[in-house]
Motif scaffolding. Structure first.
Motif, mmCIF file in Angstrom:
data_model
loop_
_atom_site.group_PDB
_atom_site.id
_atom_site.type_symbol
_atom_site.label_atom_id
_atom_site.label_comp_id
_atom_site.label_asym_id
_atom_site.label_seq_id
_atom_site.Cartn_x
_atom_site.Cartn_y
_atom_site.Cartn_z
ATOM 1 N N GLN A 1 0.805 -1.217 0.000
ATOM 2 C CA GLN A 1 0.000 0.000 0.000
ATOM 3 C C GLN A 1 0.841 1.273 0.000
ATOM 4 O O GLN A 1 0.316 2.379 0.114
ATOM 5 C CB GLN A 1 -0.911 0.002 1.243
ATOM 6 N N VAL A 2 2.144 1.123 -0.111
ATOM 7 C CA VAL A 2 3.049 2.272 -0.090
ATOM 8 C C VAL A 2 3.225 2.823 -1.495
ATOM 9 O O VAL A 2 3.298 2.058 -2.469
ATOM 10 C CB VAL A 2 4.417 1.863 0.506
ATOM 11 N N ASP A 3 3.278 4.142 -1.606
ATOM 12 C CA ASP A 3 3.511 4.770 -2.907
ATOM 13 C C ASP A 3 4.874 4.339 -3.459
ATOM 14 O O ASP A 3 5.852 4.218 -2.701
ATOM 15 C CB ASP A 3 3.463 6.297 -2.756
ATOM 16 N N VAL A 4 4.919 4.119 -4.779
ATOM 17 C CA VAL A 4 6.146 3.598 -5.392
ATOM 18 C C VAL A 4 7.329 4.522 -5.136
ATOM 19 O O VAL A 4 8.425 4.086 -4.743
ATOM 20 C CB VAL A 4 5.936 3.405 -6.912
ATOM 21 N N LEU A 5 7.124 5.820 -5.325
ATOM 22 C CA LEU A 5 8.219 6.777 -5.149
ATOM 23 C C LEU A 5 8.690 6.822 -3.697
ATOM 24 O O LEU A 5 9.893 6.891 -3.418
ATOM 25 C CB LEU A 5 7.762 8.170 -5.608
ATOM 26 N N ASP A 6 7.755 6.764 -2.784
ATOM 27 C CA ASP A 6 8.136 6.766 -1.368
ATOM 28 C C ASP A 6 8.925 5.517 -1.004
ATOM 29 O O ASP A 6 9.858 5.575 -0.192
ATOM 30 C CB ASP A 6 6.876 6.852 -0.499
ATOM 31 N N ALA A 7 8.557 4.385 -1.620
ATOM 32 C CA ALA A 7 9.278 3.139 -1.327
ATOM 33 C C ALA A 7 10.683 3.166 -1.911
ATOM 34 O O ALA A 7 11.663 2.811 -1.235
ATOM 35 C CB ALA A 7 8.500 1.946 -1.890
ATOM 36 N N VAL A 8 10.796 3.615 -3.178
ATOM 37 C CA VAL A 8 12.110 3.639 -3.834
ATOM 38 C C VAL A 8 13.047 4.630 -3.151
ATOM 39 O O VAL A 8 14.252 4.361 -2.996
ATOM 40 C CB VAL A 8 11.946 3.987 -5.324
ATOM 41 N N LEU A 9 12.516 5.757 -2.712
ATOM 42 C CA LEU A 9 13.344 6.762 -2.032
ATOM 43 C C LEU A 9 13.505 6.478 -0.545
ATOM 44 O O LEU A 9 14.106 7.260 0.178
ATOM 45 C CB LEU A 9 12.716 8.152 -2.228
ATOM 46 N N LEU A 10 12.971 5.352 -0.105
ATOM 47 C CA LEU A 10 13.090 4.902 1.291
ATOM 48 C C LEU A 10 12.447 5.877 2.274
ATOM 49 O O LEU A 10 12.856 5.971 3.436
ATOM 50 C CB LEU A 10 14.570 4.688 1.664
ATOM 51 N N LYS A 11 11.413 6.599 1.823
ATOM 52 C CA LYS A 11 10.692 7.499 2.731
ATOM 53 C C LYS A 11 9.729 6.713 3.617
ATOM 54 O O LYS A 11 9.454 7.132 4.746
ATOM 55 C CB LYS A 11 9.919 8.547 1.915
ATOM 56 N N LYS A 12 9.189 5.631 3.080
ATOM 57 C CA LYS A 12 8.293 4.787 3.851
ATOM 58 C C LYS A 12 8.714 3.333 3.698
ATOM 59 O O LYS A 12 9.169 2.921 2.640
ATOM 60 C CB LYS A 12 6.838 4.965 3.375
ATOM 61 N N ARG A 13 8.523 2.582 4.756
ATOM 62 C CA ARG A 13 8.906 1.177 4.721
ATOM 63 C C ARG A 13 7.758 0.332 4.153
ATOM 64 O O ARG A 13 6.587 0.575 4.494
ATOM 65 C CB ARG A 13 9.257 0.691 6.124
ATOM 66 N N VAL A 14 8.108 -0.634 3.315
ATOM 67 C CA VAL A 14 7.119 -1.534 2.724
ATOM 68 C C VAL A 14 7.002 -2.772 3.615
ATOM 69 O O VAL A 14 7.958 -3.533 3.760
ATOM 70 C CB VAL A 14 7.531 -1.944 1.297
ATOM 71 N N PHE A 15 5.822 -2.965 4.222
ATOM 72 C CA PHE A 15 5.618 -4.108 5.109
ATOM 73 C C PHE A 15 4.946 -5.281 4.400
ATOM 74 O O PHE A 15 5.142 -6.427 4.785
ATOM 75 C CB PHE A 15 4.770 -3.685 6.314
ATOM 76 N N ASP A 16 4.095 -4.982 3.426
ATOM 77 C CA ASP A 16 3.284 -6.039 2.810
ATOM 78 C C ASP A 16 3.587 -6.215 1.329
ATOM 79 O O ASP A 16 2.706 -6.551 0.547
ATOM 80 C CB ASP A 16 1.802 -5.733 3.000
ATOM 81 N N GLY A 17 4.834 -5.979 0.942
ATOM 82 C CA GLY A 17 5.236 -6.156 -0.451
ATOM 83 C C GLY A 17 6.604 -6.793 -0.558
ATOM 84 O O GLY A 17 7.292 -7.026 0.451
ATOM 85 N N LEU A 18 7.017 -7.098 -1.787
ATOM 86 C CA LEU A 18 8.281 -7.782 -2.032
ATOM 87 C C LEU A 18 9.456 -6.845 -2.270
ATOM 88 O O LEU A 18 10.567 -7.321 -2.518
ATOM 89 C CB LEU A 18 8.134 -8.702 -3.254
ATOM 90 N N PHE A 19 9.224 -5.533 -2.210
ATOM 91 C CA PHE A 19 10.318 -4.603 -2.510
ATOM 92 C C PHE A 19 11.547 -4.817 -1.612
ATOM 93 O O PHE A 19 12.679 -4.856 -2.116
ATOM 94 C CB PHE A 19 9.812 -3.165 -2.395
ATOM 95 N N PRO A 20 11.379 -4.980 -0.286
ATOM 96 C CA PRO A 20 12.571 -5.246 0.545
ATOM 97 C C PRO A 20 13.282 -6.545 0.162
ATOM 98 O O PRO A 20 14.521 -6.613 0.200
ATOM 99 C CB PRO A 20 11.989 -5.324 1.958
#
Length: 299
Positions: free
Chosen positions: A48-67
């Protein structure tokens, strides 16, 4: 007549073997695509995290495979980066400096190392981390650095043996031409033999990339966890796609979680394909369309 019959049987058997292998790959890929494609999407990677926020590490992704994707790329890049210089140098020694006796002894050791199960390498890395934790630093524990070292140790024999085979496979004319023109032994290695062997060496590196990306047993014991987030340092825990696939497939609670495991498998294959393509581009750029790179002599 008998030889002709045997030749025909060998040809039929060879065609059958090729068809079985090709069919197995197609069935595997088809099964993964049928099962995993419906689950692919932005939410599978970023939740549920915005793509840009996830890539720029502004928000942590808890329910996705990005980490897990970031962790997989980190552990592969660091492991291969650590193993390549050591493996290539060992291969150069085996090809150019070792005696026949040394080649037999060291070659046997490298072959034994290549045959050790990865779970044993992982246990060795875990034991090393415990030793450091007990006798050197209480803050040290299984982490990204331990996984990187263990995976580099795992792929070293592949890089070493392919480097040795690539350099020893060069013709005697190529090996002696530069020496006849006055080049030193070191110049001959760096400006003739290594560039000419680059294609074979890169084959070993590609094999190492694939092994680092897919191995689960080693990272299970040396630092990977299910919800660590983006790796912040070499001394921290991390996530990885192989472990996620194993974890979600063995402990899923509903069909949606199992489908996400199939989606993660497709993403892992995609990550490996991208790494292989980058390696192919590097090979093509350095070797050139006409063959191995050209050597130059200085001094």
């Amino acid at each position: 007549m008998t030889i002709r019959i045997l030749g025909g049987c060998l040809r039929v058997f060879s065609w059958g073997a090729v068809l079985v292998l090709t069919g197995s790959v197609l069935v595997l890929l088809g099964y993964l695509l049928v099962k995993g494609v419906p689950s692919l999407g932005r939410d599978l990677i970023f939740g549920q995290v915005d793509v840009l926020d996830a890539v720029l590490l502004k928000k942590r992704v808890f329910d996705g495979l990005f980490p897990a994707i970031a962790g997989t790329l980190s552990v592969v890049a660091l492991s291969v980066g650590l193993a390549v210089p050591v493996g290539v140098c060992a291969g150069i020694y085996m090809s150019e400096f070792a005696t026949v006796f040394q080649q037999r002894v060291f070659g046997l050791m490298f072959d034994i190392l290549a045959g050790i199960p990865s779970i044993v390498i992982g246990l060795f890395g875990f034991s090393g981390a415990i030793f450091i934790h007990k006798y050197i630093s209480n803050d040290f524990r299984p982490c990204l650095a331990v996984s990187v070292a263990a995976l580099a140790f795992l792929v070293l024999p592949y890089i070493t043996r392919t480097t040795q085979a690539a350099m020893q496979g060069l013709s005697i004319q190529i090996r002696q031409a530069a020496l006849a023109l006055g080049a030193t032994r070191v110049q001959n290695i760096f400006y003739v033999l290594l560039p000419r062997s680059f294609s074979g060496i890169l084959s070993g590196i590609i094999l190492a990339i694939g092994r680092c990306a897919e191995d689960t047993a080693v990272i299970m014991l040396t630092g990977v966890v299910a919800t660590a987030g983006i790796p912040g340092s070499l001394l921290g825990s991390y996530e990885a796609l192989p472990f996620y696939i194993y974890y979600i497939s063995s402990q899923y609670t509903d069909a949606a979680e199992l489908m996400s495991g199939y989606g993660a498998a497709i993403i892992l294959l995609g990550v490996c394909a991208v790494l292989f393509f980058l390696a192919f581009l590097i090979k093509r750029h350095l070797a050139g369309p006409a063959g191995p790179a050209r050597g130059r002599f200085h001094g």
